[in-house]
Design a protein around this motif. Structure first.
Motif, short mmCIF file in Angstrom:
data_model
loop_
_atom_site.label_atom_id
_atom_site.label_comp_id
_atom_site.label_asym_id
_atom_site.label_seq_id
_atom_site.Cartn_x
_atom_site.Cartn_y
_atom_site.Cartn_z
N TRP A 1 0.94 -1.11 -0.12
CA TRP A 1 -0.08 -0.05 0.02
C TRP A 1 0.76 1.37 0.06
O TRP A 1 1.85 1.26 0.73
CB TRP A 1 -0.71 0.06 1.28
N TYR A 2 0.66 2.18 -0.85
CA TYR A 2 1.38 3.65 -0.86
C TYR A 2 0.18 4.53 -0.87
O TYR A 2 -1.02 4.66 -1.12
CB TYR A 2 1.90 3.54 -2.36
N LYS A 3 0.71 5.71 -0.10
CA LYS A 3 0.11 7.00 -0.27
C LYS A 3 0.64 7.79 -1.44
O LYS A 3 1.90 7.96 -1.59
CB LYS A 3 0.21 7.78 0.99
N VAL A 4 0.19 8.54 -2.36
CA VAL A 4 0.57 9.12 -3.59
C VAL A 4 -0.22 10.23 -3.83
O VAL A 4 -1.46 10.24 -3.88
CB VAL A 4 0.70 8.15 -4.70
N GLU A 5 0.69 11.32 -3.97
CA GLU A 5 0.05 12.79 -3.87
C GLU A 5 0.42 13.54 -5.33
O GLU A 5 -0.22 14.41 -5.47
CB GLU A 5 0.21 13.67 -2.71
N THR A 6 1.41 12.92 -5.73
CA THR A 6 1.96 13.98 -7.02
C THR A 6 2.55 12.93 -7.90
O THR A 6 2.77 11.59 -7.96
CB THR A 6 3.12 14.84 -6.66
N GLU B 1 8.11 7.58 -9.27
CA GLU B 1 8.90 6.63 -8.40
C GLU B 1 8.31 5.39 -8.15
O GLU B 1 8.99 4.44 -8.08
CB GLU B 1 9.05 7.48 -7.04
N ILE B 2 6.94 5.24 -7.77
CA ILE B 2 6.39 3.92 -7.86
C ILE B 2 6.45 3.26 -9.14
O ILE B 2 6.93 1.92 -8.84
CB ILE B 2 5.01 4.19 -7.16
N VAL C 1 9.30 1.87 -2.39
CA VAL C 1 9.35 3.30 -2.18
C VAL C 1 9.03 3.46 -0.92
O VAL C 1 7.80 3.58 -0.43
CB VAL C 1 8.48 3.98 -3.10
N GLU C 2 9.81 3.07 0.31
CA GLU C 2 9.80 3.10 1.61
C GLU C 2 9.03 4.20 2.22
O GLU C 2 7.93 4.20 2.79
CB GLU C 2 10.96 2.91 2.31
N ARG C 3 9.29 5.65 1.77
CA ARG C 3 8.82 6.72 2.42
C ARG C 3 7.46 7.01 2.02
O ARG C 3 6.83 7.58 2.64
CB ARG C 3 9.76 7.91 1.63
N LEU C 4 6.91 6.24 0.79
CA LEU C 4 5.53 6.42 0.69
C LEU C 4 4.57 5.16 1.18
O LEU C 4 3.36 5.15 0.85
CB LEU C 4 5.38 6.59 -0.98
N LEU C 5 5.26 4.19 1.62
CA LEU C 5 4.41 2.98 2.11
C LEU C 5 3.50 3.60 3.19
O LEU C 5 3.77 4.66 4.01
CB LEU C 5 5.27 2.00 3.11
#
Length: 140
Positions: free
Chosen positions: A93-98, A104-105, A116-120
């Motif tokens: 699961w990812y949070k994606v805003e841009t 990157e994902i 993409v660890e920072r977006l998990l």
């Protein structure tokens, strides 16, 4: 059969007798659910998830990733995090805003097989290959 600390689920599924081959190597679901404006959780649609979905579809097509499918989804019940997506078969699961985060994902996860660890999403629990059977998953 193991890929780093994550089980290669595609290999496991393909090893099961009688299972047909999967249609896709990766299947991405992007939440485009719309909640009422006064819902305290908000919703991904008002935070741009449909635009990000269209962008991701275009990027995957441009890269020729034919075994990757990008789909819209109804409520994934993660509204408080903003626009979210989940990638199967891994269940990441990812949070994606841009659009840059989408890029990157796509590159890191869908092309290279990484994360993409920072977006998990926070609190995502991952079972590692070295965990004993029946053990609780480690906190990501």
């Amino acid at each position: 059969m193991f890929k780093g600390n994550n089980i290669d689920l595609i290999a496991i599924v393909n090893e099961q007798p009688g299972n047909p081959p999967p249609f896709y190597d990766r299947h991405v679901f992007v939440c485009v659910n719309e909640r009422p404006e006064d819902d305290p959780r908000g919703c991904g649609k008002r935070k741009g998830s449909e635009t990000l979905l269209r962008y991701m579809k275009g990027q995957v097509k441009a890269l020729g990733l034919r075994r990757v499918r990008i789909n819209s989804a109804g409520c994934l019940d993660r509204c408080a995090f903003g626009p979210t997506l989940v990638i199967y078969p891994e269940g990441v699961w990812y949070k994606v805003e841009t659009e840059a985060e989408v890029d990157e994902i796509v590159q890191t996860h869908l092309v290279e097989g990484g994360r993409v660890e920072r977006l998990l999403l926070p609190g995502r629990r991952i079972r590692t290959a070295d965990a004993p059977a029946g053990a609780a998953p480690a906190e990501a």
